[in-house]
Enzyme design. Sequence first.
Site, PDB file in Angstrom:
ATOM      1  N   ASP A 196      -1.272  -8.116   1.248  1.00  0.00           N
ATOM      2  CA  ASP A 196      -0.063  -8.186   0.431  1.00  0.00           C
ATOM      3  C   ASP A 196       0.260  -9.643   0.087  1.00  0.00           C
ATOM      4  O   ASP A 196       0.591  -9.962  -1.058  1.00  0.00           O
ATOM      5  CB  ASP A 196       1.106  -7.536   1.187  1.00  0.00           C
ATOM      6  CG  ASP A 196       0.885  -6.053   1.381  1.00  0.00           C
ATOM      7  OD1 ASP A 196       1.283  -5.279   0.508  1.00  0.00           O
ATOM      8  OD2 ASP A 196       0.268  -5.672   2.394  1.00  0.00           O
ATOM      9  N   HIS A 217       0.138   1.145   9.472  1.00  0.00           N
ATOM     10  CA  HIS A 217      -1.113   1.585   8.858  1.00  0.00           C
ATOM     11  C   HIS A 217      -2.024   2.194   9.905  1.00  0.00           C
ATOM     12  O   HIS A 217      -3.224   2.314   9.704  1.00  0.00           O
ATOM     13  CB  HIS A 217      -1.852   0.408   8.214  1.00  0.00           C
ATOM     14  CG  HIS A 217      -1.016  -0.387   7.282  1.00  0.00           C
ATOM     15  ND1 HIS A 217      -0.197  -1.392   7.713  1.00  0.00           N
ATOM     16  CD2 HIS A 217      -0.858  -0.299   5.947  1.00  0.00           C
ATOM     17  CE1 HIS A 217       0.436  -1.916   6.657  1.00  0.00           C
ATOM     18  NE2 HIS A 217       0.059  -1.260   5.586  1.00  0.00           N
ATOM     19  N   GLY A 275       0.839  -1.197   0.000  1.00  0.00           N
ATOM     20  CA  GLY A 275       0.000   0.000   0.000  1.00  0.00           C
ATOM     21  C   GLY A 275       0.871   1.242   0.000  1.00  0.00           C
ATOM     22  O   GLY A 275       1.992   1.236   0.507  1.00  0.00           O
ATOM     23  N   SER A 276       0.379   2.324  -0.572  1.00  0.00           N
ATOM     24  CA  SER A 276       1.104   3.588  -0.505  1.00  0.00           C
ATOM     25  C   SER A 276       0.931   4.208   0.882  1.00  0.00           C
ATOM     26  O   SER A 276       0.152   3.738   1.696  1.00  0.00           O
ATOM     27  CB  SER A 276       0.606   4.540  -1.587  1.00  0.00           C
ATOM     28  OG  SER A 276       0.992   4.046  -2.847  1.00  0.00           O
ATOM     29  N   GLY A 277       1.689   5.269   1.125  1.00  0.00           N
ATOM     30  CA  GLY A 277       1.594   5.936   2.419  1.00  0.00           C
ATOM     31  C   GLY A 277       2.796   5.633   3.305  1.00  0.00           C
ATOM     32  O   GLY A 277       2.884   6.151   4.417  1.00  0.00           O
ATOM     33  N   HIS A 278       3.705   4.787   2.806  1.00  0.00           N
ATOM     34  CA  HIS A 278       4.899   4.452   3.588  1.00  0.00           C
ATOM     35  C   HIS A 278       6.161   5.059   2.977  1.00  0.00           C
ATOM     36  O   HIS A 278       7.266   4.633   3.305  1.00  0.00           O
ATOM     37  CB  HIS A 278       5.070   2.936   3.666  1.00  0.00           C
ATOM     38  CG  HIS A 278       3.858   2.212   4.118  1.00  0.00           C
ATOM     39  ND1 HIS A 278       3.269   2.474   5.329  1.00  0.00           N
ATOM     40  CD2 HIS A 278       3.091   1.254   3.532  1.00  0.00           C
ATOM     41  CE1 HIS A 278       2.200   1.689   5.463  1.00  0.00           C
ATOM     42  NE2 HIS A 278       2.068   0.953   4.384  1.00  0.00           N
ATOM     43  N   LYS A 333       5.753  -7.567   2.547  1.00  0.00           N
ATOM     44  CA  LYS A 333       5.497  -7.387   3.975  1.00  0.00           C
ATOM     45  C   LYS A 333       4.338  -8.300   4.377  1.00  0.00           C
ATOM     46  O   LYS A 333       3.343  -8.399   3.654  1.00  0.00           O
ATOM     47  CB  LYS A 333       5.163  -5.915   4.279  1.00  0.00           C
ATOM     48  CG  LYS A 333       6.276  -4.958   3.852  1.00  0.00           C
ATOM     49  CD  LYS A 333       6.111  -3.551   4.404  1.00  0.00           C
ATOM     50  CE  LYS A 333       4.883  -2.823   3.900  1.00  0.00           C
ATOM     51  NZ  LYS A 333       4.763  -2.711   2.428  1.00  0.00           N
TER      52      LYS A 333
END
Lengths: 209, 209, 332, 332
Positions: free
Chosen positions: C109, C215, C53-56, C104
């Site tokens: 995922d 998250h 996921g994006s945001g990391h 991860k």
Amino acid sequence: MDTNSINRYASAIREAIVAHEADIECLDREIGDGDHYINMKRGCEAIAGLANELNGLDASDALNKIGMKLLSTIGGASGPLFASFFMAMGKSLKTSEAISINHLAAAFDAGVQAIMQRGKAQTGEKTMLDVLVPVAQTFKHMAEQGHTRPEIAAALKKTASEGLESTRNMLATKGRAAGLGERAIGHLDAGAKSCQVMIHAVCDLVLAG
Amino acid sequence: MDTNSINRYASAIREAIVAHEADIECLDREIGDGDHYINMKRGCEAIAGLANELNGLDASDALNKIGMKLLSTIGGASGPLFASFFMAMGKSLKTSEAISINHLAAAFDAGVQAIMQRGKAQTGEKTMLDVLVPVAQTFKHMAEQGHTRPEIAAALKKTASEGLESTRNMLATKGRAAGLGERAIGHLDAGAKSCQVMIHAVCDLVLAG
Amino acid sequence: MKKFLNQVDQMLTESLAGFATAHRELVQVQFEPTFVSRKQKAQNKVVLISGGGSGHEPLHAGYVGKGMLDAACPGQVFTSPTPDQMLAAAEAVHTDKGVLFIVKNYAGDVMNFEMAAEMLPFEHATVLTSDDCAVVNSTYTSGRRGVAGTVIVEKCVGSLAESGADLAACKALGDKINLRTSSIGVALTSCTVPAAGRPTFDITEAEIEMGVGIHGEPGRRREAMRAADAIVTDMVAAIVHDIEAKQLPGAGDILLLVNGLGATPLMELYLIYHAAAEQLTAKGYQVTRSLVGNYTTAIDMAGASITVCLLDQEILKHWDSPVHTAGLRWGC
Amino acid sequence: MKKFLNQVDQMLTESLAGFATAHRELVQVQFEPTFVSRKQKAQNKVVLISGGGSGHEPLHAGYVGKGMLDAACPGQVFTSPTPDQMLAAAEAVHTDKGVLFIVKNYAGDVMNFEMAAEMLPFEHATVLTSDDCAVVNSTYTSGRRGVAGTVIVEKCVGSLAESGADLAACKALGDKINLRTSSIGVALTSCTVPAAGRPTFDITEAEIEMGVGIHGEPGRRREAMRAADAIVTDMVAAIVHDIEAKQLPGAGDILLLVNGLGATPLMELYLIYHAAAEQLTAKGYQVTRSLVGNYTTAIDMAGASITVCLLDQEILKHWDSPVHTAGLRWGC
Ligand SMILES: Nc1ncnc2c1ncn2[C@@H]1O[C@H](COP(=O)(O)OP(=O)(O)O)[C@@H](O)[C@H]1O
Ligand SMILES: Nc1ncnc2c1ncn2[C@@H]1O[C@H](COP(=O)(O)OP(=O)(O)O)[C@@H](O)[C@H]1O
Ligand SMILES: [Mg+2]
Ligand SMILES: [Mg+2]
Ligand SMILES: [Mg+2]
Ligand SMILES: [Mg+2]
């Protein structure tokens, strides 16, 4: 003026600054960067820590030492300015005569001149000078005219408060608020406020005898 | 079951999911990562965007296409699970016979089996399976026993709600909430909630005739 | 919610486009399906593909480049990418030495990469990262989460792959590093997922979330806010407990990574590092390598994680080797 | 206020100690007076010393190292350092080629560095940075503020100094870059000075502070929050207006720096970069070099600044040359 009285003035100043924490901090937050109170407090504490070292020094050396200490303690804009003030005041009091009220007035004026030089500033720029310059003038004037210490103290308090108030509707052209343009109007200058607080503290001591 | 009815069910599901935005999102925020509603909505919109492409396909191919689309649209944990569900359902309906209620029940069950396989999970782990597995069982059982569609629809709604409610006091052992231990207790599972919402939407359509 | 964006559903695309332009000598981006790959396709090496996921950010796209990843597949914010992305990325970057997925350990995922792997027409293997010791591993749960330790896996396996090692060796190094790496995070504030528009959790000025995930998943416990040293003490204790439970021989030299979760200033991260390094040293560990900064973030969360990787000669060598990516660069 | 710290007045010391340990192959720190200097004292080059209030990390300590600064003097948070710090730093790092002070143009920094310069027993010169075009320069005020453009000055002059150039040449390059650099910042939230314990200013969800300084000084205007593209449009317009007012010949190739103020995620910074690069390109500028990240921060402020430096061959060469510091590293 001996080191005892210097220490007494210093602790009165320190108490007064701490008592006005909220005002001073708030003003520098509004049109500055919020650190002026902390800077002043750090400076006051440094002077308090100096008390023993000052013992036995004459007023000139003691004030110079205070200036040097402030120079390496406060930082920011107010650090070099107050340091210059005390060092110039010390230099001015380097005299073999007994220190008279006229000497003190002249020394105060020399201190204020040093601030003006260091900060390349004048009155009307919304800085501490709007308190310090008129106070220096009143002080010299009244000392020359032979007024009593309580009379002078009372007058300086009034002048300091008026000077502070005069910064409210100024545009700032020096210091951090200079970037603000019209937005600085309506706010007092933080450095002017702490000068007013310190001058009141010293004068109140004089008035209390 | 033709593509018209598939599209009808899909838009009922979409409306229901959107109507439950707050609940679904809140649940995944509480014990997940807050994206489940957005994932579901993205999936629903992708299916809506597929309407023309589905035209003329038989149920098997249409469901498979929906599964494939969801696989490349939803992402997260729910994406592969719902994709597996629809692809398995499509595969199960690959028949030359007319599709009976028993076929549908078997296909639903095949879909749920695919989720269990993909997610390596079972009931009691605080996931969507706590809704889907009992619903699949009730569906098959009642279809075999020859209940009417409205009877079945009503029963499935009830089973779905019970399944959802059963997740409340479970510890989670799959999905994001698995890290929470005791803290997951007291919260419904977000995926279970959206399954309940979808099942209710479909059953309500059936009940409405 | 107050963020620099135009429309929520365009945010990722615009940001990735900016990323690709800013680093155009290094990477390129493809959309639909979306993946970031090296400007210069690598030859004759195992290719490393990660994603999530994006945001990391900078994870994972920021680690595409020489000595690290060959491609990264960014999903929606906090939502794992879809198999078509991994397939397109693999198609674009693969060589005949095989594809290694670095994933991860989250249900989403794992499942999406698994489905991609099932469809992949090339030799492949997967390293699952699961360094988060906040989540106690047990047979009951789906296992520990992969967090900032993933950066160490990507860096070192990237280095090994660059040297021409085969797929099995790359996977083995990744698994080894993962085993030797433990992390734990703590949050002072929640993150805000743009599409949700509000903080994922509520937390008062007096609380911290110990063991938080990247998250914004709740952690072990809601605890009282306290001095940094005391917070670090508990984090270090959790890590040391985890290391000891693994009963690895020769623990001594460590890599200490203090990672910001997005909104924590460097000044605080170095303060945490200071406390963690002192405490670990007191417990007999040698802090041989250090990394302090925002390497695996949780959007705009104020918080930090501490990661300890037990070094050996092989890991150390691959950590020190040159790397040139947007997010990590040295030696070239 | 919620920060990772033990006692407010120990924060800086502990953080600097952590910084020095984490980068011990690169730097060392001295306390009382406090300064950070290179591990390996440079020989036979002009030495560069910068400094300023803390809270802008990685500026300036993060830029001490090969190809950039020789020493940095960190003051208290948002308070310029004191002359004894500059004197001690100069004493420790000077060579006989002279000392160059790089000073951001704030009354406090200017006066403290000035007093240090007056007492300095070595040949010296000072470059004042004043890239912030939010503050309109005029004969009435004390001038523009130095912000993120300072990083470009430190990088390029650092490179020139490394090549053995003399003091006058170093100062000339610094002044030239400063003239060719314009920045403007915007805040979504206030920073919180640790000792103050609360946000410097109040701002609602619907407002932004346009032209904010890196100390949370109020900017040009309180404006309405709006789409990132619209915000960037106004920032780019201010920069272009400033560049045009300088009437520099041969403006074309630029370095575009999108700088985070501390709490803004990379995803948003790249989105801003995307918008700024497109707008500048449309106005005829070539974005030849790019830097996106947290390089000159305002503690924990959510916000960003945009900096444009008009490149020429000399600046470009010195920007590209190797640098090895905690905060900026490439080519080695
Ligand atoms: N050039 C100057 N001349 C005189 N006083 C000044 C000058 N610049 C700033 N000041 C005074 O210093 C005060 C700010 O001090 P302080 O907050 O301690 O430092 P800084 O502005 O560096 O944060 C202002 O309120 C103003 O009174
Ligand atoms: N292994 C699994 N088996 C079945 N369902 C699962 C599994 N893991 C997660 N889920 C379901 O997926 C839901 C979460 O979906 P979503 O929020 O879209 O993905 P993510 O957890 O990746 O953010 C959970 O609420 C749960 O119902
Ligand atoms: Mg101030
Ligand atoms: Mg979720
Ligand atoms: Mg998710
Ligand atoms: Mg200040």
